[in-house]
Design a protein around this motif. Structure first.
Motif, PDB file in Angstrom:
ATOM      1  N   LEU A  43      -0.367  -6.688   0.283  1.00 47.26           N
ATOM      2  CA  LEU A  43      -1.002  -5.585  -0.432  1.00 47.26           C
ATOM      3  C   LEU A  43      -0.007  -4.990  -1.424  1.00 47.26           C
ATOM      4  O   LEU A  43       1.140  -4.698  -1.072  1.00 47.26           O
ATOM      5  N   HIS A  44      -0.432  -4.818  -2.678  1.00 49.40           N
ATOM      6  CA  HIS A  44       0.409  -4.248  -3.718  1.00 49.40           C
ATOM      7  C   HIS A  44      -0.283  -3.034  -4.335  1.00 49.40           C
ATOM      8  O   HIS A  44      -1.516  -2.971  -4.383  1.00 49.40           O
ATOM      9  N   VAL A  45       0.521  -2.083  -4.814  1.00 48.35           N
ATOM     10  CA  VAL A  45       0.006  -0.897  -5.492  1.00 48.35           C
ATOM     11  C   VAL A  45       0.639  -0.812  -6.872  1.00 48.35           C
ATOM     12  O   VAL A  45       1.795  -1.204  -7.073  1.00 48.35           O
ATOM     13  N   LEU A  46      -0.108  -0.321  -7.843  1.00 52.46           N
ATOM     14  CA  LEU A  46       0.350  -0.205  -9.223  1.00 52.46           C
ATOM     15  C   LEU A  46       1.113   1.110  -9.399  1.00 52.46           C
ATOM     16  O   LEU A  46       0.553   2.196  -9.180  1.00 52.46           O
ATOM     17  N   TRP A  59       9.535   6.778  -9.474  1.00 55.20           N
ATOM     18  CA  TRP A  59       8.279   6.033  -9.490  1.00 55.20           C
ATOM     19  C   TRP A  59       7.136   6.940  -9.076  1.00 55.20           C
ATOM     20  O   TRP A  59       7.303   7.850  -8.261  1.00 55.20           O
ATOM     21  N   ALA A  60       5.971   6.705  -9.671  1.00 57.88           N
ATOM     22  CA  ALA A  60       4.818   7.577  -9.455  1.00 57.88           C
ATOM     23  C   ALA A  60       3.543   6.772  -9.644  1.00 57.88           C
ATOM     24  O   ALA A  60       3.552   5.628 -10.123  1.00 57.88           O
ATOM     25  N   LEU A  61       2.427   7.377  -9.284  1.00 58.45           N
ATOM     26  CA  LEU A  61       1.131   6.798  -9.578  1.00 58.45           C
ATOM     27  C   LEU A  61       0.802   7.013 -11.055  1.00 58.45           C
ATOM     28  O   LEU A  61       1.199   8.033 -11.628  1.00 58.45           O
ATOM     29  N   PRO A  62       0.105   6.094 -11.698  1.00 51.59           N
ATOM     30  CA  PRO A  62      -0.342   6.344 -13.068  1.00 51.59           C
ATOM     31  C   PRO A  62      -1.244   7.573 -13.115  1.00 51.59           C
ATOM     32  O   PRO A  62      -2.004   7.832 -12.184  1.00 51.59           O
ATOM     33  N   GLY A  63      -1.163   8.318 -14.207  1.00 51.56           N
ATOM     34  CA  GLY A  63      -2.009   9.497 -14.350  1.00 51.56           C
ATOM     35  C   GLY A  63      -1.480  10.437 -15.405  1.00 51.56           C
ATOM     36  O   GLY A  63      -0.490  10.148 -16.081  1.00 51.56           O
ATOM     37  N   GLY A  64      -2.145  11.568 -15.565  1.00 52.12           N
ATOM     38  CA  GLY A  64      -1.727  12.544 -16.563  1.00 52.12           C
ATOM     39  C   GLY A  64      -2.750  13.657 -16.700  1.00 52.12           C
ATOM     40  O   GLY A  64      -3.688  13.772 -15.899  1.00 52.12           O
ATOM     41  N   PHE A  65      -2.585  14.462 -17.725  1.00 48.03           N
ATOM     42  CA  PHE A  65      -3.409  15.652 -17.907  1.00 48.03           C
ATOM     43  C   PHE A  65      -4.782  15.306 -18.490  1.00 48.03           C
ATOM     44  O   PHE A  65      -4.911  14.415 -19.328  1.00 48.03           O
ATOM     45  N   VAL A  66      -5.783  16.052 -18.028  1.00 44.41           N
ATOM     46  CA  VAL A  66      -7.138  15.939 -18.559  1.00 44.41           C
ATOM     47  C   VAL A  66      -7.212  16.743 -19.851  1.00 44.41           C
ATOM     48  O   VAL A  66      -6.834  17.914 -19.887  1.00 44.41           O
ATOM     49  N   ARG A  67      -7.693  16.117 -20.910  1.00 45.95           N
ATOM     50  CA  ARG A  67      -7.817  16.795 -22.195  1.00 45.95           C
ATOM     51  C   ARG A  67      -9.008  17.738 -22.206  1.00 45.95           C
ATOM     52  O   ARG A  67      -9.947  17.585 -21.410  1.00 45.95           O
ATOM     53  N   TYR A 118      -8.005   9.233  -7.788  1.00 46.39           N
ATOM     54  CA  TYR A 118      -8.942   8.108  -7.710  1.00 46.39           C
ATOM     55  C   TYR A 118      -8.229   6.931  -7.053  1.00 46.39           C
ATOM     56  O   TYR A 118      -7.002   6.826  -7.091  1.00 46.39           O
ATOM     57  N   THR A 119      -9.026   6.025  -6.486  1.00 51.95           N
ATOM     58  CA  THR A 119      -8.443   4.821  -5.906  1.00 51.95           C
ATOM     59  C   THR A 119      -9.378   3.644  -6.134  1.00 51.95           C
ATOM     60  O   THR A 119     -10.587   3.808  -6.335  1.00 51.95           O
ATOM     61  N   ALA A 120      -8.788   2.434  -6.132  1.00 54.48           N
ATOM     62  CA  ALA A 120      -9.557   1.209  -6.301  1.00 54.48           C
ATOM     63  C   ALA A 120      -8.794   0.060  -5.676  1.00 54.48           C
ATOM     64  O   ALA A 120      -7.557   0.050  -5.663  1.00 54.48           O
ATOM     65  N   LEU A 121      -9.529  -0.904  -5.145  1.00 51.14           N
ATOM     66  CA  LEU A 121      -8.972  -2.153  -4.626  1.00 51.14           C
ATOM     67  C   LEU A 121      -9.638  -3.264  -5.416  1.00 51.14           C
ATOM     68  O   LEU A 121     -10.845  -3.486  -5.296  1.00 51.14           O
ATOM     69  N   VAL A 122      -8.848  -3.960  -6.263  1.00 51.12           N
ATOM     70  CA  VAL A 122      -9.423  -4.883  -7.242  1.00 51.12           C
ATOM     71  C   VAL A 122      -8.661  -6.205  -7.227  1.00 51.12           C
ATOM     72  O   VAL A 122      -7.421  -6.202  -7.207  1.00 51.12           O
ATOM     73  N   PRO A 123      -9.359  -7.343  -7.265  1.00 49.77           N
ATOM     74  CA  PRO A 123      -8.669  -8.637  -7.306  1.00 49.77           C
ATOM     75  C   PRO A 123      -8.316  -9.053  -8.730  1.00 49.77           C
ATOM     76  O   PRO A 123      -8.863  -8.533  -9.705  1.00 49.77           O
ATOM     77  N   PRO A 149      10.048   6.846  -1.644  1.00 51.64           N
ATOM     78  CA  PRO A 149       9.686   8.191  -2.126  1.00 51.64           C
ATOM     79  C   PRO A 149       9.125   8.152  -3.546  1.00 51.64           C
ATOM     80  O   PRO A 149       9.685   7.495  -4.428  1.00 51.64           O
ATOM     81  N   LEU A 150       8.041   8.863  -3.770  1.00 51.26           N
ATOM     82  CA  LEU A 150       7.405   8.933  -5.076  1.00 51.26           C
ATOM     83  C   LEU A 150       7.489  10.351  -5.629  1.00 51.26           C
ATOM     84  O   LEU A 150       7.758  11.309  -4.892  1.00 51.26           O
ATOM     85  N   ALA A 151       7.255  10.500  -6.929  1.00 49.31           N
ATOM     86  CA  ALA A 151       7.276  11.804  -7.580  1.00 49.31           C
ATOM     87  C   ALA A 151       6.111  12.670  -7.080  1.00 49.31           C
ATOM     88  O   ALA A 151       5.106  12.171  -6.572  1.00 49.31           O
ATOM     89  N   PHE A 152       6.281  13.993  -7.239  1.00 50.69           N
ATOM     90  CA  PHE A 152       5.250  14.972  -6.880  1.00 50.69           C
ATOM     91  C   PHE A 152       4.814  14.750  -5.420  1.00 50.69           C
ATOM     92  O   PHE A 152       5.650  14.510  -4.557  1.00 50.69           O
ATOM     93  N   ASP A 153       3.514  14.817  -5.171  1.00 44.63           N
ATOM     94  CA  ASP A 153       2.974  14.539  -3.835  1.00 44.63           C
ATOM     95  C   ASP A 153       2.274  13.189  -3.811  1.00 44.63           C
ATOM     96  O   ASP A 153       1.331  12.969  -3.054  1.00 44.63           O
ATOM     97  N   HIS A 154       2.750  12.266  -4.647  1.00 47.08           N
ATOM     98  CA  HIS A 154       2.066  10.986  -4.777  1.00 47.08           C
ATOM     99  C   HIS A 154       2.172  10.130  -3.523  1.00 47.08           C
ATOM    100  O   HIS A 154       1.328   9.254  -3.302  1.00 47.08           O
ATOM    101  N   GLY A 155       3.186  10.357  -2.698  1.00 48.21           N
ATOM    102  CA  GLY A 155       3.252   9.648  -1.429  1.00 48.21           C
ATOM    103  C   GLY A 155       2.077  10.010  -0.535  1.00 48.21           C
ATOM    104  O   GLY A 155       1.495   9.140   0.130  1.00 48.21           O
ATOM    105  N   ARG A 156       1.716  11.273  -0.527  1.00 46.01           N
ATOM    106  CA  ARG A 156       0.568  11.727   0.262  1.00 46.01           C
ATOM    107  C   ARG A 156      -0.730  11.137  -0.297  1.00 46.01           C
ATOM    108  O   ARG A 156      -1.597  10.661   0.454  1.00 46.01           O
ATOM    109  N   ILE A 157      -0.862  11.157  -1.623  1.00 50.24           N
ATOM    110  CA  ILE A 157      -2.061  10.592  -2.252  1.00 50.24           C
ATOM    111  C   ILE A 157      -2.170   9.106  -1.924  1.00 50.24           C
ATOM    112  O   ILE A 157      -3.246   8.605  -1.593  1.00 50.24           O
ATOM    113  N   LEU A 158      -1.049   8.401  -2.000  1.00 47.51           N
ATOM    114  CA  LEU A 158      -1.051   6.969  -1.742  1.00 47.51           C
ATOM    115  C   LEU A 158      -1.454   6.658  -0.304  1.00 47.51           C
ATOM    116  O   LEU A 158      -2.215   5.720  -0.040  1.00 47.51           O
TER     117      LEU A 158
END
Length: 257
Positions: A43-46, A59-67, A118-123, A149-158
């Motif tokens: 299993l791999h995560v982006l 290292w962190a999950l991809p993401g950013g601010f909502v416009r 958000y989350t997704a499992l994609v081949p 260890p990841l930035a912010f609370d991304h470990g919890r999100i992951l």
């Protein structure tokens, strides 16, 4: 008889006269994405490496601010494409599922930030490349210890996302998408074991799969020889079902970490 004219659309409601936005502390809304795939039987995560503060170089999950003029879902797709270099067609086909909202007051050192995850499992996802605010992007193996260890609370999100995708294999036929067009039940079982992080009992797994209506269909023709000494294994293809009734539950007491 004169046709009835459609009613005009309702006008936008006005805010009460005594309402003052300055009475409330402003905060920002972000999106974070936990995207998983199965590569090389793991299993791999982006993940992306942050190219600016806070958490520069982490290292962190991809993401950013909502416009201001976009929804959270639109922002999730835009940020994923910008930070990982995945093509618009690839991103459009991900169908990420909203995980939950993270709103702890001190989760971001810049200001009050609420994140919609958000989350997704994609081949069959391609190699990413960093862009936007990300210095680089890569697929990281999610073993028993996770990616570190990841930035912010991304470990919890992951961790929350890992549990969600594990649960998704219980009630959908998603696992067949990670198999060849024609596969053995052993190959299908390996997908479940990889995502769930458990070792399954082979006869019990086989029984559950074959008694789930529409999950798999037998392939006509000779069975495939495997690398072991046993008899050749029968081949199957994905069936017509999209949901599993009853669900194929993980062994009790051995939930995904």
């Amino acid at each position: 008889m004169t046709p009835r004219q459609p009613s005009p659309p309702p006008s936008r409601p006005r805010a009460p006269e005594n309402y003052d936005p300055a009475d409330f502390v402003p905060f920002a809304v972000t999106v974070d994405l936990a995207v998983f795939t199965v590569r090389e039987s793991s299993l791999h995560v982006l993940l992306v490496e942050r190219g600016e503060e806070p958490y520069l170089g982490h290292w962190a999950l991809p993401g950013g601010f909502v416009r201001p003029r976009e929804s959270a879902g639109q922002a999730a797709r835009r940020e994923l494409a910008e930070e990982t270099g995945l093509s618009p067609d690839t991103v459009a086909g991900l169908r990420p599922e909203q995980l939950r909202t993270y709103s702890d007051p001190d989760r971001d050192p810049r200001m009050r930030v609420v994140s919609v995850a958000y989350t997704a499992l994609v081949p069959d996802l391609p190699e990413p490349r960093g862009g936007g605010d990300a210095a680089q992007a890569r697929w990281t193996r999610y073993d028993d210890g996770g990616p570190g260890p990841l930035a912010f609370d991304h470990g919890r999100i992951l961790a929350d996302a890992r549990r969600r995708i594990g649960a998704k294999l219980e009630y959908t036929c998603l696992a067949t998408e990670f198999c060849p067009p024609e596969f053995t039940l052993g190959e299908l079982q390996q997908v479940y074991e990889t995502v769930w992080g458990v070792v399954l009992d082979r006869p019990n797994f086989r029984r559950k799969v074959l008694t789930s209506p529409g999950f798999v269909e037998p392939v006509e023709g000779p069975p495939r020889r495997t690398g072991g000494r046993g008899k050749p294994a029968a081949l199957y293809r994905a069936g017509t079902a999209t949901a599993l009734h009853p669900p194929l539950l993980r062994p009790e007491g051995r939930n995904t970490p």
